[in-house]
Design an enzyme around this catalytic site. Structure first.
Site, PDB file in Angstrom:
ATOM      1  N   TYR A  49       0.817  -1.221   0.000  1.00 53.85           N
ATOM      2  CA  TYR A  49       0.000   0.000   0.000  1.00 53.85           C
ATOM      3  C   TYR A  49       0.852   1.273   0.000  1.00 53.85           C
ATOM      4  O   TYR A  49       0.384   2.319   0.448  1.00 53.85           O
ATOM      5  CB  TYR A  49      -0.939  -0.003   1.208  1.00 53.85           C
ATOM      6  N   ASN A 112     -13.687  -3.956   3.664  1.00 57.55           N
ATOM      7  CA  ASN A 112     -14.316  -4.154   2.351  1.00 57.55           C
ATOM      8  C   ASN A 112     -13.892  -5.459   1.651  1.00 57.55           C
ATOM      9  O   ASN A 112     -14.033  -5.596   0.453  1.00 57.55           O
ATOM     10  CB  ASN A 112     -14.147  -2.910   1.474  1.00 57.55           C
ATOM     11  N   HIS A 115      -9.211  -7.127  -2.166  1.00 59.83           N
ATOM     12  CA  HIS A 115      -8.324  -6.220  -2.903  1.00 59.83           C
ATOM     13  C   HIS A 115      -8.249  -6.658  -4.355  1.00 59.83           C
ATOM     14  O   HIS A 115      -8.211  -7.857  -4.642  1.00 59.83           O
ATOM     15  CB  HIS A 115      -6.903  -6.259  -2.315  1.00 59.83           C
TER      16      HIS A 115
HETATM   17  P1  DAT Z   1      -9.283   0.005  -3.272  1.00 59.76           P
HETATM   18  O1  DAT Z   1      -9.113  -1.122  -2.281  1.00 59.76           O
HETATM   19  O2  DAT Z   1     -10.689   0.111  -3.770  1.00 59.76           O
HETATM   20  O3  DAT Z   1      -8.267  -0.040  -4.404  1.00 59.76           O
HETATM   21  P2  DAT Z   1      -7.693   2.193  -2.173  1.00 59.76           P
HETATM   22  O4  DAT Z   1      -6.533   1.612  -2.899  1.00 59.76           O
HETATM   23  O5  DAT Z   1      -7.976   3.648  -2.377  1.00 59.76           O
HETATM   24  O6  DAT Z   1      -9.032   1.381  -2.476  1.00 59.76           O
HETATM   25  O7  DAT Z   1      -7.509   1.977  -0.604  1.00 59.76           O
HETATM   26  C1  DAT Z   1      -7.003   0.741  -0.134  1.00 59.76           C
HETATM   27  C2  DAT Z   1      -7.816   0.317   1.048  1.00 59.76           C
HETATM   28  O8  DAT Z   1      -7.679   1.286   2.091  1.00 59.76           O
HETATM   29  C3  DAT Z   1      -9.320   0.228   0.790  1.00 59.76           C
HETATM   30  O9  DAT Z   1      -9.691  -0.999   0.213  1.00 59.76           O
HETATM   31  C4  DAT Z   1      -9.866   0.390   2.172  1.00 59.76           C
HETATM   32  C5  DAT Z   1      -8.898   1.362   2.815  1.00 59.76           C
HETATM   33  N1  DAT Z   1      -9.402   2.736   2.720  1.00 59.76           N
HETATM   34  C6  DAT Z   1      -9.474   3.499   1.623  1.00 59.76           C
HETATM   35  N2  DAT Z   1      -9.998   4.698   1.868  1.00 59.76           N
HETATM   36  C7  DAT Z   1     -10.274   4.693   3.199  1.00 59.76           C
HETATM   37  C8  DAT Z   1     -10.836   5.623   4.094  1.00 59.76           C
HETATM   38  N3  DAT Z   1     -11.220   6.829   3.669  1.00 59.76           N
HETATM   39  N4  DAT Z   1     -10.979   5.262   5.390  1.00 59.76           N
HETATM   40  C9  DAT Z   1     -10.588   4.057   5.826  1.00 59.76           C
HETATM   41  N5  DAT Z   1     -10.038   3.118   5.024  1.00 59.76           N
HETATM   42  C10 DAT Z   1      -9.897   3.432   3.735  1.00 59.76           C
HETATM   43 MG    MG Z   2      -6.232   0.266  -4.409  1.00 58.83          MG
END
Ligand code: DAT
Ligand code: MG
Length: 149
Positions: A49, A112, A115
């Site tokens: 991440y 959620n 991934h």
């Molecule tokens: P995705 O998993 O849809 O690619 P991302 O890469 O933006 O989303 O973020 C990675 C993960 O981080 C996501 O699955 C859940 C967590 N996350 C993202 N935005 C968040 C937020 N605003 N508050 C808490 N957790 C969050």
């Molecule tokens: Mg992502």
């Protein structure tokens, strides 16, 4: 053919949703080329991440993702990076349409359940981070002519 990285997160594993998630990728017609069940280290999740390192939830996210087992997979298929993201739904399950994995199976953004890589470039980076070359299985999907024209 494209490949993408998919992982059932610790919440999805605990809730017994690995089978449901694998089923959706199988039923779509995608080909599983690598898979493993493991508990990732926090350091590993920090690398995974890295793009989000400046976000306020980064530390908690990496801690949570390393708190229990994940089911990590590489799936292959035409346009799979984009199609996987559509199958996942939005990052926030509350904004995900019914029919999507997150829209059907979870409620909260921090839980959620799955991934999926968001771009082809990130898919390559994530596949290299999670899997070694010898962990891939070479085989043919026997029904491929019925999936692709
Ligand atoms: P995705 O998993 O849809 O690619 P991302 O890469 O933006 O989303 O973020 C990675 C993960 O981080 C996501 O699955 C859940 C967590 N996350 C993202 N935005 C968040 C937020 N605003 N508050 C808490 N957790 C969050
Ligand atoms: Mg992502």
């Amino acid at each position: 053919m494209e490949r993408t990285f998919v992982a059932v997160k610790p919440d999805g594993v605990q809730r017994g949703l690995c089978g449901e998630i694998i089923k959706r990728f199988e039923h779509r017609g995608f080909k599983l080329v690598a898979a493993k069940f493991l508990q990732a280290s926090e350091e590993h999740m920090k690398k995974h991440y890295l793009d989000l390192k400046d976000m306020p939830f980064y530390a908690g996210l990496c801690k949570y993702m390393s708190s229990g087992p994940v089911f990590a997979m590489v799936w292959e298929g035409q346009d799979i990076v984009k199609l996987t993201r559509m199958m996942l739904g939005e990052t926030n399950p509350a904004e995900s349409k019914p029919g999507s994995i997150r829209g059907d199976l979870c409620i909260n953004i921090g839980r959620n359940i799955i991934h999926g890589s968001d771009t082809l470039q990130n898919a390559k980076t994530e596949i290299d981070l999670w899997f070694k070359a010898e962990e891939f299985v070479n085989y043919e999907q026997v029904f491929k002519p019925f999936l692709y024209e």
